[in-house]
Scaffold this active site. Sequence first.
Site, PDB file in Angstrom:
ATOM      1  N   LYS A  22      47.968  25.601  21.802  1.00  0.00           N
ATOM      2  CA  LYS A  22      48.338  24.173  21.858  1.00  0.00           C
ATOM      3  C   LYS A  22      48.448  23.612  20.445  1.00  0.00           C
ATOM      4  O   LYS A  22      49.419  22.929  20.113  1.00  0.00           O
ATOM      5  CB  LYS A  22      47.268  23.402  22.629  1.00  0.00           C
ATOM      6  CG  LYS A  22      47.302  21.893  22.437  1.00  0.00           C
ATOM      7  CD  LYS A  22      46.255  21.167  23.256  1.00  0.00           C
ATOM      8  CE  LYS A  22      44.936  21.089  22.574  1.00  0.00           C
ATOM      9  NZ  LYS A  22      44.787  20.031  21.562  1.00  0.00           N
ATOM     10  N   ASN A  23      47.471  23.932  19.596  1.00  0.00           N
ATOM     11  CA  ASN A  23      47.411  23.312  18.265  1.00  0.00           C
ATOM     12  C   ASN A  23      48.348  23.947  17.256  1.00  0.00           C
ATOM     13  O   ASN A  23      48.442  23.488  16.121  1.00  0.00           O
ATOM     14  CB  ASN A  23      45.963  23.298  17.755  1.00  0.00           C
ATOM     15  CG  ASN A  23      45.099  22.363  18.577  1.00  0.00           C
ATOM     16  OD1 ASN A  23      45.613  21.591  19.403  1.00  0.00           O
ATOM     17  ND2 ASN A  23      43.801  22.432  18.385  1.00  0.00           N
ATOM     18  N   CYS A 120      39.463   8.307  19.898  1.00  0.00           N
ATOM     19  CA  CYS A 120      39.408   9.045  21.158  1.00  0.00           C
ATOM     20  C   CYS A 120      37.928   9.271  21.422  1.00  0.00           C
ATOM     21  O   CYS A 120      37.074   8.819  20.674  1.00  0.00           O
ATOM     22  CB  CYS A 120      40.169  10.358  21.052  1.00  0.00           C
ATOM     23  SG  CYS A 120      39.369  11.503  19.967  1.00  0.00           S
ATOM     24  N   ARG A 125      38.815   8.957  14.360  1.00  0.00           N
ATOM     25  CA  ARG A 125      39.991   9.750  13.991  1.00  0.00           C
ATOM     26  C   ARG A 125      40.997   8.985  13.109  1.00  0.00           C
ATOM     27  O   ARG A 125      42.135   8.723  13.488  1.00  0.00           O
ATOM     28  CB  ARG A 125      40.685  10.299  15.241  1.00  0.00           C
ATOM     29  CG  ARG A 125      39.785  10.867  16.308  1.00  0.00           C
ATOM     30  CD  ARG A 125      39.441  12.339  16.253  1.00  0.00           C
ATOM     31  NE  ARG A 125      40.476  13.300  16.122  1.00  0.00           N
ATOM     32  CZ  ARG A 125      40.983  14.029  17.117  1.00  0.00           C
ATOM     33  NH1 ARG A 125      40.617  13.805  18.329  1.00  0.00           N
ATOM     34  NH2 ARG A 125      41.888  14.957  16.882  1.00  0.00           N
ATOM     35  N   ASP A 311      36.003  23.097  17.608  1.00  0.00           N
ATOM     36  CA  ASP A 311      36.572  23.153  18.960  1.00  0.00           C
ATOM     37  C   ASP A 311      35.881  24.181  19.847  1.00  0.00           C
ATOM     38  O   ASP A 311      36.192  24.280  21.030  1.00  0.00           O
ATOM     39  CB  ASP A 311      38.071  23.472  18.893  1.00  0.00           C
ATOM     40  CG  ASP A 311      38.859  22.330  18.305  1.00  0.00           C
ATOM     41  OD1 ASP A 311      40.047  22.507  18.018  1.00  0.00           O
ATOM     42  OD2 ASP A 311      38.268  21.251  18.102  1.00  0.00           O
ATOM     43  N   ARG A 403      44.899  19.104  29.541  1.00  0.00           N
ATOM     44  CA  ARG A 403      45.539  18.880  28.231  1.00  0.00           C
ATOM     45  C   ARG A 403      45.591  20.176  27.424  1.00  0.00           C
ATOM     46  O   ARG A 403      46.461  20.366  26.596  1.00  0.00           O
ATOM     47  CB  ARG A 403      44.737  17.841  27.438  1.00  0.00           C
ATOM     48  CG  ARG A 403      44.770  16.462  28.019  1.00  0.00           C
ATOM     49  CD  ARG A 403      44.191  15.447  27.057  1.00  0.00           C
ATOM     50  NE  ARG A 403      44.880  15.511  25.757  1.00  0.00           N
ATOM     51  CZ  ARG A 403      44.561  14.720  24.731  1.00  0.00           C
ATOM     52  NH1 ARG A 403      43.567  13.855  24.847  1.00  0.00           N
ATOM     53  NH2 ARG A 403      45.214  14.799  23.591  1.00  0.00           N
TER      54      ARG A 403
HETATM   55  C1  EPZ Z   1      43.017  19.116  14.655  1.00  0.00           C
HETATM   56  O1  EPZ Z   1      42.828  17.712  14.791  1.00  0.00           O
HETATM   57  C2  EPZ Z   1      42.979  19.683  16.061  1.00  0.00           C
HETATM   58  N1  EPZ Z   1      44.075  19.113  16.850  1.00  0.00           N
HETATM   59  C3  EPZ Z   1      41.636  19.363  16.719  1.00  0.00           C
HETATM   60  O2  EPZ Z   1      41.614  19.993  17.995  1.00  0.00           O
HETATM   61  C4  EPZ Z   1      40.525  19.969  15.864  1.00  0.00           C
HETATM   62  O3  EPZ Z   1      39.269  19.619  16.415  1.00  0.00           O
HETATM   63  C5  EPZ Z   1      40.636  19.431  14.428  1.00  0.00           C
HETATM   64  O4  EPZ Z   1      41.942  19.706  13.898  1.00  0.00           O
HETATM   65  C6  EPZ Z   1      39.605  20.065  13.500  1.00  0.00           C
HETATM   66  O5  EPZ Z   1      39.763  21.456  13.501  1.00  0.00           O
HETATM   67  C7  EPZ Z   1      45.329  19.603  16.681  1.00  0.00           C
HETATM   68  O6  EPZ Z   1      45.560  20.501  15.889  1.00  0.00           O
HETATM   69  C8  EPZ Z   1      46.407  18.978  17.515  1.00  0.00           C
HETATM   70  P1  EPZ Z   1      41.421  16.750  11.197  1.00  0.00           P
HETATM   71  P2  EPZ Z   1      43.063  16.734  13.519  1.00  0.00           P
HETATM   72  O7  EPZ Z   1      42.475  15.875  10.614  1.00  0.00           O
HETATM   73  O8  EPZ Z   1      44.168  17.245  12.687  1.00  0.00           O
HETATM   74  C9  EPZ Z   1      38.778  13.138   9.646  1.00  0.00           C
HETATM   75  C10 EPZ Z   1      41.295  20.138  20.306  1.00  0.00           C
HETATM   76  O9  EPZ Z   1      40.233  20.124  20.940  1.00  0.00           O
HETATM   77  N2  EPZ Z   1      40.049  12.592   9.132  1.00  0.00           N
HETATM   78  O10 EPZ Z   1      41.207  18.104  10.620  1.00  0.00           O
HETATM   79  O11 EPZ Z   1      43.152  15.352  14.047  1.00  0.00           O
HETATM   80  C11 EPZ Z   1      38.734  13.165  11.158  1.00  0.00           C
HETATM   81  O12 EPZ Z   1      38.311  11.922  11.682  1.00  0.00           O
HETATM   82  C12 EPZ Z   1      41.486  19.159  19.169  1.00  0.00           C
HETATM   83  O13 EPZ Z   1      42.242  20.945  20.499  1.00  0.00           O
HETATM   84  C13 EPZ Z   1      40.022  11.475   8.297  1.00  0.00           C
HETATM   85  O14 EPZ Z   1      38.957  10.950   8.001  1.00  0.00           O
HETATM   86  O15 EPZ Z   1      41.683  16.917  12.757  1.00  0.00           O
HETATM   87  C14 EPZ Z   1      37.741  14.269  11.430  1.00  0.00           C
HETATM   88  O16 EPZ Z   1      36.440  13.737  11.317  1.00  0.00           O
HETATM   89  C15 EPZ Z   1      40.347  18.157  19.077  1.00  0.00           C
HETATM   90  N3  EPZ Z   1      41.196  10.967   7.838  1.00  0.00           N
HETATM   91  C16 EPZ Z   1      37.983  15.260  10.280  1.00  0.00           C
HETATM   92  O17 EPZ Z   1      38.663  14.509   9.257  1.00  0.00           O
HETATM   93  C17 EPZ Z   1      42.408  11.536   8.143  1.00  0.00           C
HETATM   94  O18 EPZ Z   1      43.449  11.032   7.670  1.00  0.00           O
HETATM   95  C18 EPZ Z   1      38.866  16.453  10.649  1.00  0.00           C
HETATM   96  O19 EPZ Z   1      40.039  15.934  11.226  1.00  0.00           O
HETATM   97  C19 EPZ Z   1      42.421  12.664   8.989  1.00  0.00           C
HETATM   98  C20 EPZ Z   1      41.236  13.186   9.466  1.00  0.00           C
END
Ligand code: EPZ
Length: 426
Positions: A22-23, A120, A125, A311, A403
């Site tokens: 998915k990701n 969420c 996020r 995850d 999902r």
């Molecule tokens: C990706 O989300 C994945 N989703 C998530 O999988 C996964 O948990 C996550 O990466 C971490 O590995 C997809 O790939 C579609 P991040 P993403 O940006 O990109 C903070 C699942 O279960 N952050 O790496 O949204 C954020 O709040 C999902 O399949 C900021 O502060 O994750 C988090 O605490 C859930 N500012 C941390 O960084 C930003 O601009 C990591 O988020 C962006 C993120």
Amino acid sequence: MDSLVITGGRPLKGRIRISGAKNAALPLMCAALLSEEPLRLANVPDLADIQTMSRLLMALGVTVNKEKVASAHTLTVNAKTLDEVVAPYELVRKMRASILVLGPLLARCGVGKISLPGGCAIGNRPINLHLTGFEAMGAKITLEEGYVEAKAPRGGLKGAEIKFPSVSVGATENLIMAASLAKGRTVLKNAAREPEIADLAVCLNAMGANITGAGSAEVTIEGVASLGGANHPVMPDRIETGSYAIAALITGGTLTLEGARADLLGDVLPAFEKTGGTIEEVEGGLLVHNGQGRPKPLTITTQPFPGFATDMQAQFMALLALGRGISEITETIFENRYMHVPELRRMGADIEVVGSKATIRGVDHLIGAPVMATDLRASMCLVLAALAAEGETTLSRVYHLDRGYEHLETKLGQVGAAIERVVAKG
Ligand code: EPZ
């Protein structure tokens, strides 16, 4: 809302085909926005999030054709007819990954506008790392009425050196896509190293991009004038792999996970082995079995790849709830990713959460109960606990599961699980 009814206590035995990730599929679908030629993606999982992304792209004027090929799906995404640059709230609010259209829209059209994704269940996020990166490339960001608009300078985005203050998978992917069509060189430092990012770069390079270093902490993108089409197979889903590996261990069974790859698991692989599980590479996949009864206790801290994947945290907690001793999990990526704990407690688990740390005192059995899904991976945690529990568990709100897990009850039913979906009336 549908629910799942599971009767536990049956060791799972047999073969499960691992679906496309998915990701990986979600950013790959967005990459098609960068080109006027069709991008053909094979092995796309049949998931609610993929349907949501398809609807979002079609709302932008893009055509998305889905065809069933063997036991998987191929999507052909063609953005020749892209004629809209605003991603609407009613779709964006359903899926955080919608933010991944912003970079491609900015690069291809010079402007992109998207409803702020909002939080969420697992955290608020934010998207500041995405927006700061776009600004470094010359974009002007404005926020109004719940929408963020990114506008490139007249001559288009310019390459820049961007050092992320913290690791972000989505921001890394968004900026790689934006930089692919920028003028000049972009260097991303402290980039996320998840395998889906390397997979995205392979696809973009097949479309004519010039990206090196994807999958490492430093990614270099030499902007090109335009991108063409490509054919790209979606890589196997490492989180689905880990989830079904736990299904084997927690039920004392033996599963062959077809298409699974050990090199995608990072520190999750040694974690399985430390609990006493056996994972071995076999022809075309991974053989998982639980050699030694109840799992040994473990201390886990979630980290960006190749560290232990956030995850996989909830799924491991289900396994460790039956551990032979006291385990500790520290969640460092999201601020609220323990929604599964109260539900596990209802099944007899002994878990205490203080801040970001969960202490799990293993019990010798769990008891089936009515429980509620709250987010994608928490839902899978409860399915896994139910497969091992004594008696019957009813899991409500399974739309969360739909999902991210393709044909879950079919896959589990085929290897001996007593699981059925109860479709809600009306
Ligand atoms: C990706 O989300 C994945 N989703 C998530 O999988 C996964 O948990 C996550 O990466 C971490 O590995 C997809 O790939 C579609 P991040 P993403 O940006 O990109 C903070 C699942 O279960 N952050 O790496 O949204 C954020 O709040 C999902 O399949 C900021 O502060 O994750 C988090 O605490 C859930 N500012 C941390 O960084 C930003 O601009 C990591 O988020 C962006 C993120």
